[in-house]
Design a protein around this motif. Structure first.
Motif, PDB file in Angstrom:
ATOM      1  N   HIS A 102     -32.300  -5.178  21.302  1.00 59.26           N
ATOM      2  CA  HIS A 102     -31.199  -4.693  22.131  1.00 59.26           C
ATOM      3  C   HIS A 102     -30.855  -5.705  23.218  1.00 59.26           C
ATOM      4  O   HIS A 102     -31.731  -6.169  23.949  1.00 59.26           O
ATOM      5  CB  HIS A 102     -31.562  -3.355  22.781  1.00 59.26           C
ATOM      6  N   ALA A 103     -29.565  -6.002  23.334  1.00 63.29           N
ATOM      7  CA  ALA A 103     -29.116  -6.974  24.318  1.00 63.29           C
ATOM      8  C   ALA A 103     -29.035  -6.365  25.708  1.00 63.29           C
ATOM      9  O   ALA A 103     -29.368  -7.006  26.706  1.00 63.29           O
ATOM     10  CB  ALA A 103     -27.749  -7.534  23.916  1.00 63.29           C
ATOM     11  N   SER A 104     -28.571  -5.111  25.807  1.00 62.37           N
ATOM     12  CA  SER A 104     -28.385  -4.498  27.115  1.00 62.37           C
ATOM     13  C   SER A 104     -29.607  -3.687  27.503  1.00 62.37           C
ATOM     14  O   SER A 104     -30.294  -3.121  26.651  1.00 62.37           O
ATOM     15  CB  SER A 104     -27.151  -3.600  27.122  1.00 62.37           C
ATOM     16  N   ILE A 105     -29.853  -3.619  28.817  1.00 59.88           N
ATOM     17  CA  ILE A 105     -30.993  -2.861  29.316  1.00 59.88           C
ATOM     18  C   ILE A 105     -30.825  -1.380  29.036  1.00 59.88           C
ATOM     19  O   ILE A 105     -31.789  -0.663  28.767  1.00 59.88           O
ATOM     20  CB  ILE A 105     -31.202  -3.124  30.824  1.00 59.88           C
ATOM     21  N   GLU A 106     -29.553  -0.886  29.072  1.00 68.33           N
ATOM     22  CA  GLU A 106     -29.311   0.537  28.810  1.00 68.33           C
ATOM     23  C   GLU A 106     -29.721   0.905  27.389  1.00 68.33           C
ATOM     24  O   GLU A 106     -30.396   1.917  27.171  1.00 68.33           O
ATOM     25  CB  GLU A 106     -27.843   0.881  29.039  1.00 68.33           C
ATOM     26  N   ASP A 107     -29.311   0.076  26.418  1.00 66.80           N
ATOM     27  CA  ASP A 107     -29.671   0.364  25.030  1.00 66.80           C
ATOM     28  C   ASP A 107     -31.182   0.265  24.814  1.00 66.80           C
ATOM     29  O   ASP A 107     -31.785   1.108  24.127  1.00 66.80           O
ATOM     30  CB  ASP A 107     -28.955  -0.606  24.088  1.00 66.80           C
ATOM     31  N   GLU A 156     -33.336  -8.494  34.020  1.00 66.65           N
ATOM     32  CA  GLU A 156     -32.039  -8.276  34.635  1.00 66.65           C
ATOM     33  C   GLU A 156     -32.007  -8.736  36.090  1.00 66.65           C
ATOM     34  O   GLU A 156     -30.991  -9.220  36.571  1.00 66.65           O
ATOM     35  CB  GLU A 156     -31.685  -6.778  34.579  1.00 66.65           C
ATOM     36  N   ALA A 180     -37.903  -5.131  30.957  1.00 64.33           N
ATOM     37  CA  ALA A 180     -36.444  -5.065  30.850  1.00 64.33           C
ATOM     38  C   ALA A 180     -35.777  -5.273  32.210  1.00 64.33           C
ATOM     39  O   ALA A 180     -34.789  -6.014  32.324  1.00 64.33           O
ATOM     40  CB  ALA A 180     -36.033  -3.722  30.261  1.00 64.33           C
ATOM     41  N   HIS A 207     -34.363   3.221  35.603  1.00 64.58           N
ATOM     42  CA  HIS A 207     -34.371   3.157  34.136  1.00 64.58           C
ATOM     43  C   HIS A 207     -35.529   3.912  33.495  1.00 64.58           C
ATOM     44  O   HIS A 207     -35.555   4.071  32.267  1.00 64.58           O
ATOM     45  CB  HIS A 207     -34.374   1.695  33.688  1.00 64.58           C
ATOM     46  N   GLN A 252     -37.092  -4.027  22.467  1.00 65.39           N
ATOM     47  CA  GLN A 252     -36.389  -4.841  23.457  1.00 65.39           C
ATOM     48  C   GLN A 252     -35.798  -6.107  22.852  1.00 65.39           C
ATOM     49  O   GLN A 252     -34.766  -6.590  23.303  1.00 65.39           O
ATOM     50  CB  GLN A 252     -37.335  -5.167  24.612  1.00 65.39           C
TER      51      GLN A 252
END
Length: 999
Positions: free
Chosen positions: A653-658, A710, A706, A770, A650
């Motif tokens: 990765h900047a985005s929650i999807e990644d 968001e 995560a 997610h 975590q």
């Protein structure tokens, strides 16, 4: 004078002398005896292994015959050779002291090796051989032969010692030593013929015509046969007798064998008997049929009869290196041709590989303990480890591949690597280390011209060895090199020599090793493939081509096909293997691991042919095949380690999807690890449940972190939110394919209550979104929350408290028995746990609530079973299955946990054990409940692993039932046994349930 002498001694020390005063004295005497300047005397000394020993020997020789040494000094090569020989070998020093005239033959020594033809001609000349008979058969011929042999041995040794890179010359030197041994036996046989004709004592007289017509072939075995002989070694031989037709007709076979036996005895005596000149080496005929107890000489037919009927596996291994070296070459060639087919089919004998492995172990076991650290030849990591490994690989794979049928060890290593049977790195290490070990062995034998295979113990002797071999700068360094090589050789030996693939290849039926396409189709169908056409297509894809990968696959495939056929679903296993192989492509470690590891290939076939769940995951994570080569890698990782990895993911990765894509990858990988370990039987059902629960917890925790990042803004960060595990998840009892039952709780902590509720619902939605994984679904099921599916998805802690005080039903208190916080705020989890404890562990139980639980249980049995399902086969809701055990244990917890602390647990099995220990449940009853619960849990997981799909029903399909049984450790074709065991266990558990639950 003192200064000059000090400088002289310093110079001597610099060029390698260690006993300076003695050396100075001997050199002074030599200067006088040879009338030579000191610098001229010592010019080659720096290349001498032991200059002190060399100059001492020269002094003794010069005292006897100074002219021979002085004459040799005129030749630079000869002078260098004498320093090299006398510095490396006290044995040669003794030889030249006995025969100083032989020094003249060192002129030009070291420039080249004598050829095989030159060796043979020279040794035959030494006994004045004519037409196979020595002119003078008395003992002087044997003395002349031994002196001439040592002259040739000196020429070989001089070349070896003066070589710029002796380790690279080992093979050539060893070949010449074997050629010299063959030539010596040929010359001794010529003397033997003459002695038998003359009728000298101990020979028995025979007519010259009969002796000439008697054919005796001397077959070199072991290192002699392979042309890789040592300086001083037993020469292993086998004698084969025959005769010209005329002699055979006149004298008869028994007379021919008698003559041949006397020839053999005299030949051996000429080499090994006690004479004025010391023996050359021992002629060892103990590899003959029946060993020491057997006849020394046999006819070819007698040999073949023995090998067909009585020979043991080790005898065929010995024949691997058989080569005619003296006597009748035509008969010798005929013998070798006749035994070749027997050698290369010997590995198909029952337990052949085990017998070879055990023989190597016996060799090691018989080494005196004090010798083990010094044994170059027999000890762990020594020469024998390499030779046995190479020979076993040859014999097993040589069953069907004549390209690896080599006599010599180094040639065999080259052939094995060229054909893909061993890896390049292992082959290179084996080849280099073999040369080094042989060079060390040569040097320790040269020292006294004595048969030995021991590294020296004394530091001064190690120093000499280092200088003689050129392998190290000092005695300490040569010992370090020896220790390093031992470790390298032993590691490769253990990996290759005990490779399970060897036993599997050796036990293949002949038709499995080489089949036409039509035969292969029929064979595949016969051993269990339902789609042999498809299987042939997969095999062709894997094995076609000239790449090294295709070569290795061709070696692997016959064995792996049989392993696949032993599995539950051979067709799927082979298909999955092809896909994984294609995904890994040219990755070097994969095929090397399958070929060389201690069981990875068989394990891979087992997991792939047993489980579509594993096969589908391995296609996505093909590198997981490497886990099969290391038991440690198949052990589930700890929650702490997984948490650390998830947090690291975590942070990257900047985005929650990644981030969640990587977290899903982590979960898939760990589920695969647990599944593989479960199939291979390294984990119990409890360990599997714990590991699956841990992976699920870490996944939910990472997902919640995560999503919270968001969803919850900074100004609302005081909001507490937690995930409560329920059901089997809460009990730490997940199986493969289990849902994750959960509830969601929050505490506003100053955040507007409505805002807190909305944020909590967003957190729930984000968690559900997610955590979705189409490949390995993770269903967060909140159906056990208050009011069930009609209740709010998330509640505040206060709302939970209010609800349980005022409205909760008995089943909701029952559900709380397995409630356990797994993610989110730890303070909130503690508070919720305290609330739950008040509800689930009441001081007194409402009888009406108990009646309601029993009523609901009966309704569940009647209403929740899928339509048309056989209740007896339902693993979760059927009589005596999971729900019976769990509902009974939960009822007992509601009734007794307040006074029995051990029952205050979310684990079904732990609570049952506590109830047993407290005397609430009888020992036998508890065991029956536990047996049924464990078996049903194992069957549910096995069902999922087998098909890749979740099901709570025990299949009726016999093939599927058999597959499930195989996963549980049953033998093949155990469908009926699995069924009977389950129905019996649940029948017994149901009786206990009805007695305790309704009674």
């Amino acid at each position: 004078m003192t200064t000059e002498r000090s400088q002289s001694l310093t110079h001597l020390a610099r060029i390698g002398f260690s006993r300076l005063a003695e050396a100075d004295r001997d050199l002074g005497e030599l200067e006088e005896l040879l009338a030579l300047e000191r610098d001229a005397l010592t010019a080659p000394a720096a290349r001498s292994a032991d200059p002190d020993a060399a100059v001492s020997a020269m002094t003794r020789i010069a005292r006897r015959d100074a002219r021979a040494l002085r004459a040799l000094h005129a030749d630079a090569d000869g002078w260098a050779a004498v320093w090299a020989l006398l510095g490396a070998s006290s044995g040669f020093a003794d030889f030249y002291l006995r025969h100083p005239e032989e020094l003249s033959h060192l002129v030009a020594a070291g420039r080249s090796l004598p050829t095989e033809e030159e060796l043979r001609a020279s040794l035959l000349e030494s006994v004045d051989a004519e037409d196979g008979f020595a002119v003078d058969p008395d003992e002087r011929s044997w003395v002349a032969l031994r002196i001439r042999y040592r002259r040739q041995l000196a020429a070989i040794a001089a070349y070896d010692l003066l070589s710029a890179s002796p380790v690279d010359e080992v093979a050539l030197v060893a070949a010449r030593l074997a050629d010299a041994a063959g030539a010596a036996l040929e010359a001794s046989l010529c003397v033997a013929r003459a002695r038998v004709v003359r009728g000298l004592p101990g020979t028995g007289r025979s007519p010259r015509e009969q002796v000439a017509g008697t054919r005796l072939a001397v077959i070199g075995m072991g290192k002699t046969g392979a042309r890789e002989l040592n300086y001083v070694s037993d020469v292993d031989v086998i004698f084969v007798a025959g005769a010209d037709e005329a002699v055979l007709a006149e004298a008869g076979e028994s007379r021919v064998v008698d003559i041949a036996t006397r020839l053999a005895v005299q030949t051996m005596r000429g080499i090994s008997g006690a004479e004025i000149e010391p023996p050359l080496w021992e002629v060892d005929a103990n590899l003959r049929p029946e060993g020491k107890q057997g006849a020394l000489v046999r006819t070819l037919d007698s040999h073949l009869s023995y090998y067909d009927r009585w020979a043991k596996s080790w005898e065929f291994q010995a024949l691997l290196k058989a080569r005619p070296i003296a006597g009748d070459r035509e008969l010798g060639d005929e013998y070798v041709r006749a035994v070749q087919p027997k050698i290369w089919t010997s590995a198909a004998r029952e337990n052949f590989v085990d017998s070879v492995q055990r023989m190597r172990e016996r060799v090691t076991e018989h080494i005196p303990a004090a010798e083990v650290p010094y044994q170059l030849k027999l000890g762990p990591g020594g020469i024998r480890d390499i030779e046995f490994t190479v020979q076993l690989l040859q014999l097993v794979h040589g069953l069907s591949d004549d390209r690896i049928r080599q006599r010599g060890t180094l040639e065999a290593i080259d052939a094995l690597v060229a054909q893909g049977y061993i890896g390049r790195a292992d082959a290179a290490t084996f080849s280099h280390d073999y040369r080094v070990l042989r060079l060390l062995e040569h040097r320790v034998q040269l020292r006294q011209l004595r048969r030995t295979h021991l590294m020296p113990e004394r530091p001064d002797e190690r120093r000499v060895l280092a200088r003689a071999s050129g392998l190290a700068e000092s005695g300490e360094k040569v010992w370090e090199l020896w220790e390093k090589i031992k470790r390298e050789v032993r590691d490769i030996h253990v990996r290759l020599f005990y490779r399970p693939l060897l036993s599997a290849v050796a036990s293949l039926h002949e038709e499995e090793r080489s089949l036409s396409p039509a035969q292969a189709h029929d064979r595949l169908a016969a051993i269990g493939f339902t789609d042999p056409v498809g299987a042939l297509r997969h095999i062709a894809s894997l094995t076609t081509g000239l790449s090294r990968g295709a070569t290795i696959q061709r070696h692997l495939m016959p064995v792996m096909i049989r392993w696949f056929a032993d599995g539950v679903d051979p067709d799927y296993g082979l298909l999955a293997f092809r896909r994984i192989s294609e995904r890994l492509g040219a990755t070097p470690w994969f095929l090397r691991m399958l070929r060389d590891s201690s069981g990875a290939a068989e394990s891979l076939t087992r997991v792939l042919s047993s489980s579509r769940y594993v096969g589908e995951l391995m296609e996505w994570i093909p590198e997981s095949a490497a886990w099969l080569d290391d038991p440690e890698l198949l052990q589930p990782r700890s929650g702490v380690a997984l948490q650390e990895e998830a947090r690291a993911i975590q942070s990257r990765h900047a985005s929650i999807e990644d981030a969640m894509r990587s977290v899903r990858g982590l979960r898939r990988r760990e589920l695969l690890r647990i599944a593989m370990a479960g199939i291979l039987g390294t984990l119990t059902i409890e360990e599997i449940a714990h590991a699956l629960t841990t992976v699920t917890e870490v996944t939910i925790q990472a997902t919640l972190r995560a999503v919270r990042r968001e969803v919850v803004p900074e100004e609302d960060s005081a909001l507490d939110f937690s995930v409560i595990a329920m059901g089997r998840f809460g009990g730490g009892e997940l199986g493969f394919g289990s849902d994750a039952d959960v509830m969601y709780v929050y505490r506003a902590n100053g955040v507007d209550p409505q805002r807190a509720h909305e944020l909590s619902l967003q957190l729930v939605a984000g968690l559900r979104k997610h955590s979705e994984d189409h490949r390995v679904p993770l269903d967060l099921d909140a159906g056990l929350r208050p009011e069930g599916r009609n209740g709010p998805m998330a509640r505040s802690l206060a709302a939970y408290g209010e609800y349980y005080r005022r409205w909760s039903l008995s089943w909701e208190a029952q559900a709380l028995l397995r409630a356990r916080g797994v993610a989110g705020s730890t303070k909130l989890i503690r508070a919720f746990t305290e609330l739950a404890d008040d509800v689930r562990y009441p001081a007194t139980v409402d009888p009406q609530g108990v009646r309601e639980i029993k009523r609901i249980k009966a309704r569940v049995e009647n209403e929740r079973l899928p339509q048309g399902a056989d209740p007896a086969r339902h693993l979760k809701l059927g009589p005596g299955s999971l729900s019976d055990v769990e509902w009974l244990v939960q009822l007992l917890q509601l009734e007794h946990a307040h006074r029995v602390p051990g029952m205050r647990t979310t684990s079904t099995m732990d609570a049952l054990r506590a109830a047993r220990d407290a005397g609430i449940v009888a020992e036998t009853d508890a065991q029956r409940l536990a047996d049924a619960w464990r078996l049903a849990s194992r069957l549910r997981s096995a069902n999922t692993l087998l098909s890749g799909q979740t099901s709570d029903v025990l299949p009726t399909d016999r093939k599927k039932l058999d597959g499930i049984g195989r996963l549980l450790g049953y033998p093949p074709r155990s469908a009926t046994a699995v069924e009977e065991d389950y129905l019996g266990a649940t029948r017994r558990a149901r009786r206990v349930f009805e007695k305790l639950f309704y009674g």
